[in-house]
Design an enzyme around this catalytic site. Structure first.
Site, PDB file in Angstrom:
ATOM      1  CG  HIS A  79      -2.179   0.833   1.049  1.00 26.58           C
ATOM      2  ND1 HIS A  79      -3.459   0.337   1.223  1.00 26.58           N
ATOM      3  CD2 HIS A  79      -2.331   2.143   0.741  1.00 26.58           C
ATOM      4  CE1 HIS A  79      -4.340   1.323   1.045  1.00 26.58           C
ATOM      5  NE2 HIS A  79      -3.674   2.430   0.755  1.00 26.58           N
ATOM      6  CD  GLU A 137      -8.987   2.007   0.179  1.00 28.81           C
ATOM      7  OE1 GLU A 137      -9.238   3.176  -0.134  1.00 28.81           O
ATOM      8  OE2 GLU A 137      -7.840   1.526   0.175  1.00 28.81           O
TER       9      GLU A 137
END
Ligand code: NOJ
Length: 455
Positions: free
Chosen positions: A120, A352
């Protein structure tokens, strides 16, 4: 009528290492490209850095207990590569690895299913310095070594894996616009970086498959929008489809079909690198599921002569916007889920979804955030509609568990279900966090209820 989700549906929250952990140079962690990028003057709003963030590294037990008290069923977090391997390859930093061991143990003990993201955005800085990071072809086997090491360490307790988070953003922010680490602006190099990200994903998946892990699944997290055509003309409809292939398709298609969408090949020409036939063969079928990061949708028109893709975005001024400047477009999520299901036929996790708002806390740190509740409710209702009409959506992870470091925008943008006071580091569940906890208890929504008490 209540909207009840399937019993197996997974309700989670998501975070990432650099955005919450802090402890940037503690216990042998090596620097990441974000550690070095953040200290460049002017790189980050207000001069913020992730050096302390939410200090989750030291407070993970409290954070896991908080999630447990909210009834969160799954937690998507990322491993900081330089915490585990300070220079990105070779020697392992035991203390850093132990942190993830303890975190996963705590999650399992709390009955929370971990979903692990391997990358990430916090690349070991040594790899950037020594080989140019993602721009170098060798990054693929180097990433695969790191990935394999993590599979070996955690796969006895982790069965949901994400290789890369939002490779589009890695290219766009890091190499097209230079607003993310490593802060480069070079379009041709950007497409090369995208290519190597895809090759690295493929190499990691090959290692994963060779381990024959029972029931474990691997995918990546794509960020994309649904593109509405500006008008119903064939030219605008074709432009909207082209926009989606150039955005979602750029990464999904090589990882699933083994090559870029035809429209990218035709229009981008020599900007787009090519896969060898061995690479294509080994990439094909590389996704067990698709992780979808969804925030908003676009309206697109055909724009003759504008760039290779001949696309223009129409501003959606009539819609409410979040403090990121993103329009609130929940129905686009339903349409996007249908589009992805029809074209790729893969199971989907929403990895998300959420919104940044100008939260106001009272003296006790409590935030009343009906706009966030409405945002979540309307997006979850879209997911429900898609599930009802047969789209295989298996879970939903709200972004984010708590307010955190929003990259080049620093701490000003708050996405959390839990408020983090960045002075005291105190966590306080927001009204939206309580609402989400109630939604999980009910496994769904009651559309008749007011937003503030929607379940
Ligand atoms: C996508 C990214 O994965 C995450 O790191 C970021 O904070 C959110 N979107 C919000 O911008």
């Amino acid at each position: 009528m209540a909207m009840r989700f399937p019993d197996t549906f997974l309700w989670g929250t998501a975070t990432s290492a650099y955005q919450i952990e802090g402890a940037a140079d503690v216990d042998g962690k090596g620097p990441s490209t974000w550690d070095t990028f953040c200290v460049q003057p002017g790189a980050i709003a207000h001069g913020d850095t992730g050096a302390r963030a939410c200090d989750h590294y030291h407070r993970y037990a409290e954070d896991v207990a908080l999630m447990q008290s909210m009834g969160i069923q799954a937690y998507r977090f990322s491993v900081s590569w330089p915490r585990v391997m300070p220079t990105g390859r070779g020697e392992v930093n035991r203390a850093g690895l132990d942190f993830y061991d303890r975190l996963v143990d705590a999650l399992c003990a709390a009955g929370i299913r971990p979903m692990v993201t391997l990358y990430h955005w916090d690349l070991p800085d040594a790899l950037q310095r020594d080989i140019g990071g993602w721009a170098h072809r060798d990054i693929a086997p180097i990433f695969a070594d790191y990935a394999e090491f993590m599979f070996k360490t955690l796969s006895d307790r982790v069965d949901l894996w994400i290789t890369l988070n939002e490779p589009w953003c890695v290219v766009d922010g890091g190499y097209f616009n230079g607003v993310h680490a490593p802060g480069i602006k070079d379009r041709r190099l950007g497409y090369q970086v995208g290519h190597n990200l895809i090759r690295a994903h493929g190499a990691a998946v090959a290692r994963f498959r060779s381990m024959s892990l029972d029931n474990a699944q691997i995918g990546f997290a794509v960020n994309t929008t649904f593109s509405y055509p500006a008008t119903d003309t064939p030219a605008d409809r074709a432009a909207a489809e082209r926009a989606m292939l150039n955005f979602a398709g750029w990464f999904i298609e090589p990882m699933h079909f083994g090559d870029y969408p035809d429209v990218m090949r035709e229009r981008l020409g020599s900007l787009l690198p090519t896969f060898t036939s061995e690479e294509t063969a080994s990439l094909r079928g590389g996704l067990d599921f698709l992780g979808l990061n969804y925030y908003f949708s676009d309206v697109v028109r055909h724009a003759p002569g504008e760039g290779e893709m001949e696309l223009a975005l129409i501003p959606q001024r009539d819609l409410p916007h979040t403090t990121m400047g993103w329009p609130i477009t929940p129905d686009g999520l339903r349409l996007l889920l249908h589009w992805l299901a029809a074209r790729y036929g893969l199971p989907i996790y929403i990895t998300e979804n959420g919104c940044a708002l100008d939260d106001v806390a009272d003296d006790a740190g409590r935030v009343d955030d009906p706009v966030r509740i409405r945002y979540l409710r309307d997006h979850i209702a879209s997911v429900y509609a898609a599930v009802q009409s047969g789209v295989d959506v298996r879970g939903y992870f709200a972004w984010s568990l708590m307010d955190n470091f929003e990259w080049s925008l620093g701490y000003a943008k708050r996405f959390g279900l839990v408020r983090c006071d960045f002075e005291t580091l105190q966590r306080t569940v927001k009204a939206s966090g309580e609402w989400y906890a109630a939604l999980i208890r009910a496994n769904g929504l009651n559309p008749a209820a007011r937003a503030e008490s929607a379940v």
